[in-house]
Motif scaffolding. Structure first.
Motif, PDB file in Angstrom:
ATOM      1  N   PHE A  15     141.080 -50.633 -85.739  1.00 12.90           N
ATOM      2  CA  PHE A  15     141.816 -51.874 -85.978  1.00 12.90           C
ATOM      3  C   PHE A  15     143.125 -51.570 -86.707  1.00 12.90           C
ATOM      4  N   ASN A  16     143.040 -50.745 -87.748  1.00  8.18           N
ATOM      5  CA  ASN A  16     144.244 -50.378 -88.504  1.00  8.18           C
ATOM      6  C   ASN A  16     145.270 -49.675 -87.618  1.00  8.18           C
ATOM      7  N   ALA A  20     149.059 -51.085 -86.900  1.00  4.31           N
ATOM      8  CA  ALA A  20     149.916 -50.238 -87.741  1.00  4.31           C
ATOM      9  C   ALA A  20     151.283 -50.852 -88.007  1.00  4.31           C
ATOM     10  N   VAL A  21     151.858 -51.498 -87.026  1.00  7.11           N
ATOM     11  CA  VAL A  21     153.189 -52.086 -87.187  1.00  7.11           C
ATOM     12  C   VAL A  21     153.165 -53.214 -88.225  1.00  7.11           C
ATOM     13  N   HIS A  22     152.013 -53.845 -88.378  1.00  2.04           N
ATOM     14  CA  HIS A  22     151.880 -54.982 -89.287  1.00  2.04           C
ATOM     15  C   HIS A  22     151.111 -54.626 -90.554  1.00  2.04           C
ATOM     16  N   SER A  23     150.907 -53.341 -90.816  1.00  2.00           N
ATOM     17  CA  SER A  23     150.023 -52.919 -91.907  1.00  2.00           C
ATOM     18  C   SER A  23     150.476 -53.395 -93.290  1.00  2.00           C
ATOM     19  N   LEU A  28     148.291 -61.256 -92.610  1.00  2.00           N
ATOM     20  CA  LEU A  28     148.195 -61.235 -91.154  1.00  2.00           C
ATOM     21  C   LEU A  28     147.004 -60.378 -90.714  1.00  2.00           C
ATOM     22  N   MET A  29     146.814 -59.246 -91.374  1.00  2.00           N
ATOM     23  CA  MET A  29     145.687 -58.363 -91.041  1.00  2.00           C
ATOM     24  C   MET A  29     144.365 -59.132 -91.188  1.00  2.00           C
ATOM     25  N   CYS A  30     144.250 -59.910 -92.264  1.00  2.00           N
ATOM     26  CA  CYS A  30     143.035 -60.714 -92.487  1.00  2.00           C
ATOM     27  C   CYS A  30     142.847 -61.771 -91.399  1.00  2.00           C
TER      28      CYS A  30
END
Length: 155
Positions: A15-16, A20-23, A28-30
């Motif tokens: 998932f990470n 990666a672009v949004h890490s 947003l990740m949540c």
């Protein structure tokens, strides 16, 4: 999609990588993480109490804790030491099983892996003789040499 039966650490890692672009954007990740969950895991996610998770790190820890029984356990080095070609009959089946087992061992054991593979071959096997005459330095070289001998065996 996480199906509730595979390693949760691997799932979070994949998932990470996809995100990666949004890490840097943990909110947003949540919000996106649930879209990577299958039916079993989404039920777990839906059961989280409102406000019970404050960060992406907390979310992935809770996820890992809940699905811990699905975590992969690395194999001990002993698993390589106990293998012999006789069990698997052909170089192809033996080397495939050996490669699979080697990949499940954590640590840098190239020298041990090379030696155990060689001594587990029958003394008269051409590959064992080749490895004795011209030793390999790493597992990649070992696998290349095995592949050459597998081709001869299959012809």
């Amino acid at each position: 999609m996480y199906n509730g039966r595979t390693d949760p650490v691997e799932h979070v890692s994949h998932f990470n990588q996809r995100m990666a672009v949004h890490s840097k954007n943990k909110a947003l990740m949540c919000k996106v993480f649930p879209s990577s969950l299958g039916p079993v895991a989404i039920r777990w996610f839906g059961g989280l109490g409102e406000g019970s998770i404050d960060s992406f790190k907390e979310l992935t820890r809770a996820f890992g804790s809940h699905f811990i029984t699905c975590s992969k356990v690395s194999q001990p080095l002993d698993s390589l030491l106990s293998m012999t070609m006789r069990e698997w009959k052909t170089l192809k089946t033996y080397s495939d099983k050996y490669r699979e087992m080697f990949n499940e061992i954590n640590g840098d054991f190239d020298n041990v892996a090379i030696r155990t593979f060689k001594v587990s071959l029958p003394a008269e096997h051409g590959l064992r003789k080749s490895l004795t005459r011209k030793p390999v330095c790493n597992v990649r070289q070992l696998m290349d040499r095995i592949d050459k001998y597998k081709q001869v065996e299959e012809d």
